[in-house]
Design a protein around this motif. Sequence first.
Motif, short mmCIF file in Angstrom:
data_model
loop_
_atom_site.label_atom_id
_atom_site.label_comp_id
_atom_site.label_asym_id
_atom_site.label_seq_id
_atom_site.Cartn_x
_atom_site.Cartn_y
_atom_site.Cartn_z
N ARG A 1 0.73 -1.28 -0.10
CA ARG A 1 -0.01 0.00 0.03
C ARG A 1 0.84 1.22 0.00
N THR B 1 1.01 4.20 -2.82
CA THR B 1 0.56 5.34 -2.52
C THR B 1 1.81 6.59 -2.97
N LEU C 1 -6.00 -1.10 2.37
CA LEU C 1 -5.77 -1.01 1.10
C LEU C 1 -6.94 -0.92 0.28
N TYR D 1 -7.83 2.90 0.43
CA TYR D 1 -6.95 3.69 -0.41
C TYR D 1 -7.39 3.46 -1.97
N LEU E 1 -4.01 5.00 -5.06
CA LEU E 1 -3.05 3.75 -5.40
C LEU E 1 -2.69 3.99 -6.87
N PHE F 1 -2.54 -2.13 -8.72
CA PHE F 1 -3.28 -2.60 -7.61
C PHE F 1 -4.12 -3.82 -7.99
#
Length: 328
Positions: free
Chosen positions: A258, A262, A315, A318, A324, A328
């Motif tokens: 994560r 980010t 996660l 986000y 992200l 992902f």
Amino acid sequence: MLIILTRIVFCILLISILKSLWDNSGGDQKHLISKLLLVFSVILLILAFYAPDSPVGAAVFRFLAFAFKPLGFSIILLIYATTLISGGGIKNPAPSLIITALIVLIITSAPVFAIWAAQQAEEDAIEAVSASACCDERADAIVLLGQGTTQPIIPDRIQVQLTKTSERIIHAAQLYRKGLAPYIIVSAGPRIGEDLNTVEAQDIKRVLALLNVPSSAIIIEPNSSTVHDSAIESREILDERGLEPKVILVTSAIQIRRASLTFTDLGMKVIPAPTDFNTVNPYEDSSYRFVLADFLPNTEALLLTTDIWEEYLALFYYFLRGWLAPGF
């Protein structure tokens, strides 16, 4: 596109649940209060989603997080089951609720399950270490996500006391002494729930000094309490100092995915440097062997399972917020 579709599905599901609760609340004066409470709850949910760092939003977020944790979920089921016990009898679905709560607690507090879950969560971290094992890639700064690595200095304690995640501090110092970056950005904001005049980053700086990292090489970032905030503040520091947006990111193995996504989403090139491994440590030639005790529930396993589940929830949050980078 995937983020948009997920948001649409999530919103449709949430609206359906709220509509069902609204329709079931009836129309008399007694149920009018229920409708008002439902509207108030929706407002709090929106605030918690878009402003989780605000006092009200943080309180709501913590309550919701508790309800989704293994222990909190089991407690809620058991409390609901007790309301169905009256007159020496027990109504349905109380027995099923009690059995479900026990199963959740037994499974999530079993070390064999906690270790398996940790291995799944730390796969990206192990791959990141394996990929960088051949060479030490350099960057303009090491970013240490230090929130929660130290405990506050209370009147009867003069030294900085470390927590179970303090290996991040040691690992960041090791990377600096290897000459992989000229600076360490210590990102750690105010302590949650603590009425103190200092931020955690200052205490971490003291520990780094004891590990032979010069003060001139330590950059304090005292405002962040989340990974997203740390990414924003770190990018600003790099830009202000004219440093290349390429960082060695030090955080726990569970959190590295994560955190990396980010930071990458904000235009930084990330070299993952995970630590705080809960299972096999890729820095050492070791493997884990199960014993009989690993099948018996204990509190340490429940804590580990909870940490992993919290990271998956973060996660997903986000992802919904669009914080992200693709991947992902």
